[in-house]
Design a protein around this motif. Structure first.
Motif, PDB file in Angstrom:
ATOM      1  N   HIS A  97     -16.142 -42.572  22.219  1.00  0.00           N
ATOM      2  CA  HIS A  97     -17.521 -43.198  21.596  1.00  0.00           C
ATOM      3  C   HIS A  97     -18.694 -44.380  22.391  1.00  0.00           C
ATOM      4  CE1 HIS A  97     -15.531 -40.537  18.424  1.00  0.00           C
ATOM      5  NE2 HIS A  97     -14.895 -40.697  18.776  1.00  0.00           N
ATOM      6  N   CYS A 106     -22.042 -45.386  16.708  1.00  0.00           N
ATOM      7  CA  CYS A 106     -21.733 -44.739  17.929  1.00  0.00           C
ATOM      8  C   CYS A 106     -23.037 -44.240  18.459  1.00  0.00           C
ATOM      9  CB  CYS A 106     -20.970 -44.028  16.847  1.00  0.00           C
ATOM     10  SG  CYS A 106     -20.299 -42.969  18.969  1.00  0.00           S
ATOM     11  N   GLU A 134     -22.570 -42.794  21.713  1.00  0.00           N
ATOM     12  CA  GLU A 134     -22.320 -41.635  22.413  1.00  0.00           C
ATOM     13  C   GLU A 134     -22.038 -40.437  21.856  1.00  0.00           C
ATOM     14  OE1 GLU A 134     -21.479 -42.452  26.275  1.00  0.00           O
ATOM     15  OE2 GLU A 134     -21.722 -40.447  26.170  1.00  0.00           O
ATOM     16  N   PHE A 135     -22.913 -39.765  22.182  1.00  0.00           N
ATOM     17  CA  PHE A 135     -22.678 -38.587  21.916  1.00  0.00           C
ATOM     18  C   PHE A 135     -21.062 -37.789  21.868  1.00  0.00           C
ATOM     19  CE2 PHE A 135     -22.102 -33.288  21.814  1.00  0.00           C
ATOM     20  CZ  PHE A 135     -22.485 -33.320  20.311  1.00  0.00           C
ATOM     21  N   CYS A 136     -20.668 -37.734  20.579  1.00  0.00           N
ATOM     22  CA  CYS A 136     -19.058 -37.573  20.424  1.00  0.00           C
ATOM     23  C   CYS A 136     -18.485 -36.488  19.484  1.00  0.00           C
ATOM     24  CB  CYS A 136     -18.163 -39.049  19.715  1.00  0.00           C
ATOM     25  SG  CYS A 136     -19.243 -39.227  18.111  1.00  0.00           S
ATOM     26  N   HIS A 148     -21.459 -37.487  15.474  1.00  0.00           N
ATOM     27  CA  HIS A 148     -21.885 -38.159  15.948  1.00  0.00           C
ATOM     28  C   HIS A 148     -23.028 -39.158  15.536  1.00  0.00           C
ATOM     29  CE1 HIS A 148     -23.778 -40.840  19.221  1.00  0.00           C
ATOM     30  NE2 HIS A 148     -25.117 -40.157  19.170  1.00  0.00           N
ATOM     31  N   MET A 152     -22.132 -41.595  13.062  1.00  0.00           N
ATOM     32  CA  MET A 152     -20.787 -42.039  12.725  1.00  0.00           C
ATOM     33  C   MET A 152     -21.718 -43.568  13.014  1.00  0.00           C
ATOM     34  SD  MET A 152     -17.952 -42.154  15.421  1.00  0.00           S
ATOM     35  CE  MET A 152     -16.409 -43.380  16.000  1.00  0.00           C
TER      36      MET A 152
HETATM   37 CU1  CUA Z   1     -18.740 -41.568  18.491  1.00  0.00          CU
HETATM   38 CU2  CUA Z   1     -20.580 -40.587  18.806  1.00  0.00          CU
END
Ligand code: CUA
Length: 358
Positions: free
Chosen positions: A190, A227, A229-231, A235, A238
């Motif tokens: 993340h 967030c 960062e692709f998670c 995502h 988030m």
């Molecule tokens: Cu955690 Cu995107």
């Protein structure tokens, strides 16, 4: 491969580049310049928006903005130059009746030039970048407030070791004291990003990253965070909020959060507490002062005191809480909290209980 670039040809082409050509070129240059300027105006104009890092007046992080401006203008210059050259050459050397389009192959001088120029630009950007990164992620001042921020799919956990306090999705910090954030992840990568205060630094499983910032502007509204960062599926959902408070107000918040959950009163609230204690809720959540002590999902001891729900996806209102409890994955795709098949009556009671946990 033969070299098709011969001086007479190129000279001839340029000579034939007449008034009409000049007019076209001028128009193209103006167009690209206007486009570059427009992009900049859009950035500057939205500096006051919650997700625009150009408005980071809330911290000591002016160095990040300066670096951003340097990179923006260098990138802008490259964008302008490449666009202008491409368009001008397309017009100058295009195919016309009785003349083939000019192609250039295997020109060593050109190739060395267009390799060296980007190397110089990247090196020029790298030096201030490393300086700022080193300044922002190095050792925090000794008096910094430590916060352990842990990324989960798809929410944020915040722990204050100094106070033995754990909370979720809403981070409170005192003004004018450095905050050192130790970044962890429970599952995938993340990233911690509060555009107007700090970031963005990745939260990597099994590895501790850190960053620090000193918030200076106390404001009633939250600083928005996300967030970066692709998670996975949620995502985009988030998010979190950061609140900057005067030291005294911050201390008060800490004391309130440290208290055990309020005893359920009579009626709906008590019935809701009963449902919570006897359903799947206790398998994932903690409510301090009760038997619920699991740590899979967010700590709910003071969930009623938060301004938002579901990782800052929506305002904390009884209506939204009910919508969430009825079917979490319908509100937040991929949510690890399943649909518990609660009845409307059970949801109403749970909402009354959870909203009472201030
Ligand atoms: Cu955690 Cu995107």
């Amino acid at each position: 491969m033969s070299c098709a670039l011969s001086q007479p040809t190129l000279g001839g082409q340029i000579l034939r580049f007449t008034a009409r050509g000049l007019f076209l070129t001028g128009g193209v240059l103006l167009f690209v310049l206007a486009l570059t300027w427009l992009l900049y105006v859009i950035f500057i104009d939205s500096a006051g928006e919650p997700m625009n890092q150009l408005g980071n007046e809330g911290t000591d992080a002016a160095d990040i903005t300066s670096l951003y401006n340097v990179v923006f203008w260098m990138a802008g210059a490259v964008f302008f130059a490449i666009m202008a050259i491409t368009l001008v050459f397309s017009i100058m050397f295009r195919e016309r009746p009785g003349r083939e389009a000019l192609q250039i192959h295997g020109n060593s001088r050109l190739e060395i030039m267009w390799t060296l120029i980007p190397v110089i630009i990247v090196a020029a950007i790298a030096i201030p970048s490393f300086e700022v990164i080193a300044a922002r992620t190095g050792d925090a001042p000794d008096d910094a407030l430590q916060v352990i921020a842990t990324g989960h799919q798809w929410w944020f956990e915040f722990e204050y070791p100094e106070y033995g306090l754990v909370t979720a999705n809403e981070l409170y910090v005192p003004a004018d004291r450095p905050v050192e954030v130790l970044l962890h992840s429970e599952d995938v990568i993340h990233s911690f990003w509060v555009p107007r205060l700090a970031g963005k630094v990745d939260m990597v499983p099994g590895h501790e990253n850190r960053l620090f910032f000193t918030p200076t502007v106390v404001q009633e509204e939250a600083y928005y965070a996300q967030c970066a960062e692709f998670c996975g599926l949620s995502h985009a959902n988030m998010r979190f909020r950061v609140f900057v408070r005067e030291q005294a107000d911050f201390d008060q918040w800490v004391q309130a959060q440290l208290a055990d959950a309020a005893e359920p009163a009579e009626g709906l609230v008590a019935e809701g507490a009963q449902i919570f204690a006897t359903s799947a809720c206790v398998g994932c959540h903690t409510i301090r002062g009760t038997a619920a002590q699991a740590q899979v999902g967010p700590d709910l001891t003071h969930v009623g005191s938060r301004t938002t729900l579901a990782s800052a996806m929506m305002a904390n209102t009884p209506e939204n809480m009910a919508r969430w409890l009825l079917d979490p994955p319908a509100v937040k795709p991929g949510s690890k909290m399943p649909d518990l098949d609660l009845t409307d009556d059970q949801v109403a009671k749970l909402v009354a209980y959870l909203e009472s946990l201030e």
